[in-house]
Scaffold this motif. Structure first.
Motif, PDB file in Angstrom:
ATOM      1  N   TYR A 321     -53.094  62.460  -5.784  1.00  0.00           N
ATOM      2  CA  TYR A 321     -53.730  61.220  -5.346  1.00  0.00           C
ATOM      3  C   TYR A 321     -54.206  60.446  -6.571  1.00  0.00           C
ATOM      4  N   MET A 322     -53.732  59.214  -6.712  1.00  0.00           N
ATOM      5  CA  MET A 322     -54.142  58.369  -7.839  1.00  0.00           C
ATOM      6  C   MET A 322     -54.385  56.958  -7.318  1.00  0.00           C
ATOM      7  N   ILE A 323     -55.272  56.241  -7.963  1.00  0.00           N
ATOM      8  CA  ILE A 323     -55.436  54.814  -7.700  1.00  0.00           C
ATOM      9  C   ILE A 323     -54.574  54.077  -8.725  1.00  0.00           C
ATOM     10  N   ASP A 324     -53.949  52.988  -8.311  1.00  0.00           N
ATOM     11  CA  ASP A 324     -53.225  52.124  -9.244  1.00  0.00           C
ATOM     12  C   ASP A 324     -53.537  50.696  -8.833  1.00  0.00           C
ATOM     13  N   ALA A 325     -54.571  50.153  -9.419  1.00  0.00           N
ATOM     14  CA  ALA A 325     -55.033  48.821  -9.010  1.00  0.00           C
ATOM     15  C   ALA A 325     -55.310  47.974 -10.247  1.00  0.00           C
ATOM     16  N   SER A 326     -55.518  46.706 -10.017  1.00  0.00           N
ATOM     17  CA  SER A 326     -55.814  45.780 -11.111  1.00  0.00           C
ATOM     18  C   SER A 326     -56.908  44.846 -10.618  1.00  0.00           C
ATOM     19  N   HIS A 327     -57.926  44.655 -11.413  1.00  0.00           N
ATOM     20  CA  HIS A 327     -59.127  43.961 -10.928  1.00  0.00           C
ATOM     21  C   HIS A 327     -59.209  42.564 -11.530  1.00  0.00           C
ATOM     22  N   ASN A 328     -58.815  41.550 -10.763  1.00  0.00           N
ATOM     23  CA  ASN A 328     -58.837  40.187 -11.303  1.00  0.00           C
ATOM     24  C   ASN A 328     -60.205  39.541 -11.129  1.00  0.00           C
ATOM     25  N   LEU A 329     -60.914  39.886 -10.063  1.00  0.00           N
ATOM     26  CA  LEU A 329     -62.191  39.213  -9.761  1.00  0.00           C
ATOM     27  C   LEU A 329     -63.381  40.175  -9.747  1.00  0.00           C
TER      28      LEU A 329
END
Ligand code: LRH
Ligand code: MN
Length: 425
Positions: A321-329
């Motif tokens: 289980y991994m998170i793969d996200a990108s935080h623009n705001l």
């Protein structure tokens, strides 16, 4: 032993928490054993945080840095250590090479231990050209028509594995941006065959206790075809490599309205579900907070994972289980804690499903009853169960409130500056 600020604040809020917990236990009619088992299972669910998602992401239209971003691997480990300290839900970090090459593996190992972390998977990168690179990946990497380019990409993956070995990782994640933008640009069958041949060479070079995760994606950065566009292709490549190669499901890598939970059930049936990249999306690979847009879908995915785990007929290796996200705001640390909360929420609700009644209703084709049984679990308020799991593991009853009340971002900006930039997307 000096009482920490975290303990003081938990102490202040524990009475209200206990009240809410009792209320939910009664509402859910959970007997002591069932309650304890759910709490233990929630505590055990650990989701890796990606080293490339601790800064502010951006798009081609703009990037709005949060300030206080980690500008090296050591500071990234410190931030994941903080997230794990508060949530007790992320005891590992995934590395992306070359964005996060460990200069001193022994020192990094020590820092990881100090923060209660390990390295989950190492990710190769043949979707960008590095400045001192001999051959460009403009027209692909493992699928490239030129042997020399393929060899360069294969060698890079083997180098990534060697970095991982020094850090006790046992998983190589391969995502390829390889594809085409125009009809006629690719010979589809030969591009697949070259990619399989390249992956087989990497697989053979991996230590015998390593796993390869092959990630698929239907489009971006190529917009006519991708060499690995879907789970079927990733499954065939895994079969072509060997039984330690499995399919990685990134939630954002599906065309609109794809039934991802059915793909998960299929991969469990074949015993080739290797892992997840969790994120949220409305349209494409939006990399938003996990569960922020489609919480019911995330619940249904965990329902397949829980029923699969309870079914002796399912012979699937451990799922990463991994998170793969990108935080623009959002603040990167808050966003990651948000995702961890939503992932544990979906899991806890899936643990509440009345399986025996569901199996009977499915057998009787009682459609309404089937849906009701799932909805009953999905509509349960499991937040006190998650808080109790954190409290018992030594975490915060409310990580985001603690992060804000202690002005941790402000402290990071003071220490690292407003313009420090983290490597990654
Ligand atoms: C591709 C992807 C892949 C990573 C990258 C950072 O979209 O999901 O998992 O290598 O994001
Ligand atoms: Mn991904």
């Amino acid at each position: 032993m000096k009482t920490s600020v975290l303990e003081v604040i938990n102490e202040r809020d524990v009475a209200r928490h206990q009240q809410q917990l009792e209320h939910v236990k009664n509402l859910l009619e959970l007997n002591e054993n069932a309650f304890e088992s759910i709490i233990r299972k929630i505590q055990a669910l650990q989701v890796a945080v990606p080293s490339w998602a601790l800064g502010t992401g951006g798009t081609r239209f703009g990037r709005f840095p949060a300030g206080g971003e980690p500008s090296n691997l050591e500071e990234k480990i410190e931030d994941v250590g903080l997230i794990h300290h508060l949530t007790q839900a992320t005891n590992s970090i995934s590395l992306h090479i070359p964005w996060d090459i460990p200069k001193d593996a022994v020192a990094i190992q020590q820092l990881l231990r100090t923060n209660g972390l390990t390295i989950d998977s190492v990710n190769s990168n043949t979707f960008q050209d590095q400045k001192d690179q001999k051959y460009s990946y403009k027209f692909g990497s493992l699928c490239h028509t030129d042997d020399a380019v393929r060899k360069q990409a294969i060698d890079h993956n083997i180098e990534v594995v060697q970095h991982g070995v020094k850090l006790n990782s046992k998983v190589l994640t391969v995502w390829l941006s390889d594809g085409s933008n125009f009809p006629g640009q690719h010979h589809f069958r030969r591009a697949f065959a070259r990619t399989l041949d390249s992956l087989q060479k990497i697989y053979k070079a991996m230590p015998s206790d390593w796993t390869m995760l092959i990630e698929y994606k239907p489009y971006e950065p190529n917009f006519y075809s991708m060499v690995i566009p879907d789970w079927g292709t990733s499954l065939q490549l895994s079969n072509g490599c060997g039984d330690r190669a499995h399919v990685l499901v990134d939630l954002g890598h599906h065309l609109p309205n794809t039934n991802i939970e059915q793909i998960v059930a299929r991969l469990l049936h074949f015993g080739r579900l290797g892992g997840f990249h969790f994120n949220g999306s409305q349209y494409g690979d939006d990399d938003l907070t996990t569960g922020a847009i489609k919480p019911y879908q995330l619940f249904l995915i965990f329902h397949e994972l829980v029923t699969g785990a309870n079914d002796a007929a399912v012979k699937n290796p451990g799922v990463a289980y991994m998170i793969d996200a990108s935080h623009n705001l959002k603040d990167p640390i808050e966003d990651l804690m948000n995702s961890l909360e939503n992932i544990r929420t979906a899991y806890a609700k899936a643990l509440l499903v009345d399986f025996s009644s569901l199996e009977k209703a499915q057998q009787d084709n009682d459609v309404t009853r089937c849906e009701q049984i799932l909805q009953n679990a999905f509509l349960a308020d499991v937040r006190p169960l998650l808080a109790e799991s954190r409290l018992r593991s030594g975490g915060s009853l409310d990580p985001i409130s603690f992060f804000r009340s202690q002005q941790i971002r402000e402290g990071l900006i003071k220490r690292r500056g407003k313009t420090s930039i983290a490597t990654g997307l």
